[in-house]
Design a protein around this motif. Structure first.
Motif, PDB file in Angstrom:
ATOM      1  N   THR A 183     -12.627  -1.403  -8.738  1.00 50.48           N
ATOM      2  CA  THR A 183     -12.766  -1.699  -7.307  1.00 50.48           C
ATOM      3  C   THR A 183     -13.302  -3.112  -7.051  1.00 50.48           C
ATOM      4  N   THR A 196      -7.847  -1.508  -7.138  1.00 50.94           N
ATOM      5  CA  THR A 196      -7.517  -0.720  -5.947  1.00 50.94           C
ATOM      6  C   THR A 196      -7.141  -1.594  -4.750  1.00 50.94           C
ATOM      7  N   ASP A 208     -13.669  -4.505  -3.248  1.00 51.79           N
ATOM      8  CA  ASP A 208     -15.015  -4.653  -2.691  1.00 51.79           C
ATOM      9  C   ASP A 208     -15.286  -6.101  -2.266  1.00 51.79           C
TER      10      ASP A 208
END
Length: 329
Positions: A98, A28, A102
């Protein structure tokens, strides 16, 4: 400049590399460079990489004209990477979608530390690649100063694949080549040189552990690479002696050297060879460990036992005691 460059060495991984690449292209993070380097595979790996590159413009594929090994292939990737941060993924593993978002957010939130780490799960199959993994998120980021949290240095994994390294801190720093365990000096040197490390406490990386194949397989059967551990641990010592922090981390370096050399000896217990031959190999390894890193005097035995296991520390201690008793006769 991409936010993150991910380097993926690939050698004969046609069975698993698609799972790895699927997890990378689903990231992402909106600005990620994926560098795939085929290390002269003899299976269909290169064609799979090229198929992905045709579909995804952020994938770049390179091919080694001869097999040069993972350390040298990672080094080629480092020379090609242009991201603010550099990450590594093994081609038979996969990651949470992610993960890099992150980790990059953690970098931004904490003034761009030298290293960001995350947590790992050991797996046997692709089951986690097909699941919603939000439940694996584990709370707030943790900020670590290696200078004041020295135990964090000892207990950090030597792996590079659960980390992001800020590119400007790597400069001309490269992996040792023609050796197994090449992560050890790379990760620990950079970790000890860092002023700030941020841990993202979520399980983001899925490491495929299979003792029938790959490095895991090599370590758990008779092989000629066991002594590579001394090459990489000597490299760690040499790299840190070129750093201003060698004296600060001298005790931690010795524990790391003892722990990882003893871990290699512990693996010999799983070799399917004659007991006498196994004991001969272990005695030779113990002798080299003593010669290079000394005995257990002035060592925090509890730390060493937690790092590499009580049994192998006791075996080494018994070896030292028996040798001392023999010399006194």
């Amino acid at each position: 400049m991409p936010k993150v460059s991910v380097i993926v060495p690939v050698y004969n991984e046609e069975e698993y590399v698609s799972t790895c690449l699927d997890s990378l292209v689903k990231q992402t993070l909106d600005d990620i460079e994926i560098i795939l380097i085929d290390d002269n595979s003899t299976d269909n790996s290169l064609n799979i990489l090229l198929d992905y590159a045709r579909k995804y413009p952020n994938i770049k594929v390179y091919h080694n004209e001869k097999n040069i090994g993972q350390g040298a292939t990672r080094n080629r990737g480092l020379s090609l990477a242009s991201g603010e941060y550099i990450g590594f993924v093994d081609s038979d593993d996969y990651i949470r979608n992610t993960m890099y978002l992150d980790m990059y957010k953690a970098a931004v939130n904490n003034s761009y530390p030298e290293i960001i780490t995350t947590d790992v799960m050991f797996v046997k199959d692709d089951s986690y690649a097909k699941r919603d993994l939000e439940f694996l998120a584990r709370g707030k980021e943790k900020i670590i100063n290696p200078m004041t949290s020295k135990n964090a240095v000892i207990f950090e994994s030597p792996a590079v694949w659960n980390k992001l390294f800020r590119k400007d801190t790597l400069k001309d720093f490269y992996f040792i080549e023609n050796s197994l365990f090449e992560d050890i000096p790379f990760s620990y040197t950079k970790y000890m040189e860092a002023d700030k490390v941020v841990n993202v406490p979520s399980i983001n990386y899925f490491y495929r552990r299979d003792i029938s194949r790959g490095v895991s397989s090599t370590n758990y059967r008779e092989n000629n690479h066991i002594t590579d551990i001394f090459k990489v641990l000597d490299r760690l010592d040499s790299d840190m002696k070129n750093s201003s922090r060698y004296e600060i981390f001298k005790s931690e370096i010795k524990i790391i050297q003892l722990a990882y050399s003893l871990i290699r000896v512990e693996e010999v217990n799983n070799w399917d060879i004659d007991l006498d031959k196994r004991n001969l190999v272990k005695d030779k390894m113990f002798s080299l460990i003593e010669e290079k890193y000394g005995n257990l005097d002035n060592i925090d035995i509890t730390l060493l036992q937690v790092k590499c296991g009580i049994n192998i520390v006791n075996e080494y201690s018994n070896y030292l005691s028996e040798k001392q008793g023999f010399l006194k006769k």
